[in-house]
Scaffold this active site. Sequence first.
Site, PDB file in Angstrom:
ATOM      1  N   LYS A  36      -2.768   5.249  -8.846  1.00 12.39           N
ATOM      2  CA  LYS A  36      -2.754   6.456  -8.030  1.00 12.39           C
ATOM      3  C   LYS A  36      -1.399   7.167  -8.009  1.00 12.39           C
ATOM      4  O   LYS A  36      -1.306   8.321  -7.576  1.00 12.39           O
ATOM      5  CB  LYS A  36      -3.115   6.112  -6.579  1.00 12.39           C
ATOM      6  CG  LYS A  36      -4.467   5.464  -6.358  1.00 12.39           C
ATOM      7  CD  LYS A  36      -4.669   5.235  -4.866  1.00 12.39           C
ATOM      8  CE  LYS A  36      -6.036   4.651  -4.542  1.00 12.39           C
ATOM      9  NZ  LYS A  36      -6.104   3.224  -4.870  1.00 12.39           N
ATOM     10  N   GLU A  83      -7.579  -2.585   7.569  1.00 14.19           N
ATOM     11  CA  GLU A  83      -6.602  -1.493   7.520  1.00 14.19           C
ATOM     12  C   GLU A  83      -7.064  -0.391   8.473  1.00 14.19           C
ATOM     13  O   GLU A  83      -7.480   0.687   8.055  1.00 14.19           O
ATOM     14  CB  GLU A  83      -6.466  -0.960   6.091  1.00 14.19           C
ATOM     15  CG  GLU A  83      -5.328   0.037   5.911  1.00 14.19           C
ATOM     16  CD  GLU A  83      -5.220   0.577   4.501  1.00 14.19           C
ATOM     17  OE1 GLU A  83      -4.376   1.469   4.284  1.00 14.19           O
ATOM     18  OE2 GLU A  83      -5.971   0.120   3.613  1.00 14.19           O
TER      19      GLU A  83
END
Length: 430
Positions: free
Chosen positions: A76, A227
């Site tokens: 990414k 998360e």
Amino acid sequence: MSAPVLLDRLRLPRWLLPADWPQRDGVPALARLAIEGGRVQTLRPADDAPTPAAGWDLGGTLALPGFVDAHTHLDKVFTLPRMKAVQPGLLGAIDAMLADRVNWTPADVRERAARGLQWAWECGTTHLRTHVDWWEPDALPMAWPVMAELAQEWEGRVRLEQVSLIKLPLFEDAAQALRLAKQVKATGPHALLGGFVHSTNWSENALRNLLRSAQACELDIDLHVDEELNASATGLAATARILAEIGYEGRVVCGHICALAEQPEAQALATLDAVARAPITVVSLPATNLLLQDAVTGRTPRRRGITLVKEARERGIPLLFASDNVQDPFCRLGSFDPVEALGTAALVAQLDEPFETWSQALCRADWLRRDATVQRPTLVGASADLVLFGAADRFGWPSRSAQRVVLRAGRVAHGEVPAAWRAHGGAVSA
């Protein structure tokens, strides 16, 4: 570049020195480190003897071993400049990343990932682990073979490991879970099975299949877990419990675990007690979690999004800080310098003695291995891969840490050597 045979009067952190190392004014005495054949031959307290002509007098310069950046996303990296406005929070970042995938080609991924590896090399990292998004059950991600190629190309400079970041529902079927694990296993010993474990996709059955498939293939595991700032998230607790039930003997890394900080104290500490009994290493990603958690447009965040690092350390749980995302929709900042992650953590988690105590959370690559140990590490016998911080001091570090000299096998790989280190008059060996 030049290679000294001895580093004199360098300051090493307390965790890297023998238990009987002498103290001066309550802090470890400076060290004298001898190098031969690119490896550390001896380490002993510095004395008043002059530095030999072929050595460097570091005059108290701080030094650490090469870094491990245990959680990154090279697939990414550097995508943010080509994106438009990104909605706040984790889900907004995921949407932006999915939209950008139309731009991905093997050449695009390779260029961006190689640039990230170069940055990591220059800052002093010797071991880097990247997660690779894996969306389909029957097709390798475009980035997966690219990372395998880069791992070969960078061998001997940076150890590159790759983790399959697979959404948890793809493990719902046990046979499919095993097929995915076998695909990862076929990549080589630098590949690990991973998954995204979140309350929005939660399934204990899928998690169990993930862990069992890794066990069947003798794979280590690296998970994104909890998360989120959701006190009801139970991914970490379930992971520790299932590992005990199946008798898993590998190494499991659990990254993020932000929800732990939202849970009632007794519940959170009970979970950490279970983690301490399991083969689990915790990785905290302070920069990305601060940016993504409690993120609402136009509103200052109230909650910090960092996990219980002090409580984990008190229980002897191996704990690392890492860079995570760099200049993508998940984190607009970053430079693949793990020291930046520790600097952020030192402020947000109010860490005492970052250099003397917490710096090991950047250096303990052994905490990623199956034979992870809590025994005191040593430099003796290891490759002379060191990072020297010429402008910092032990009180303010990691402030003023950008100026550094990186040694690989005792040779200067990056940075400018201050003249004062060689001012005693001797030349250095080539």
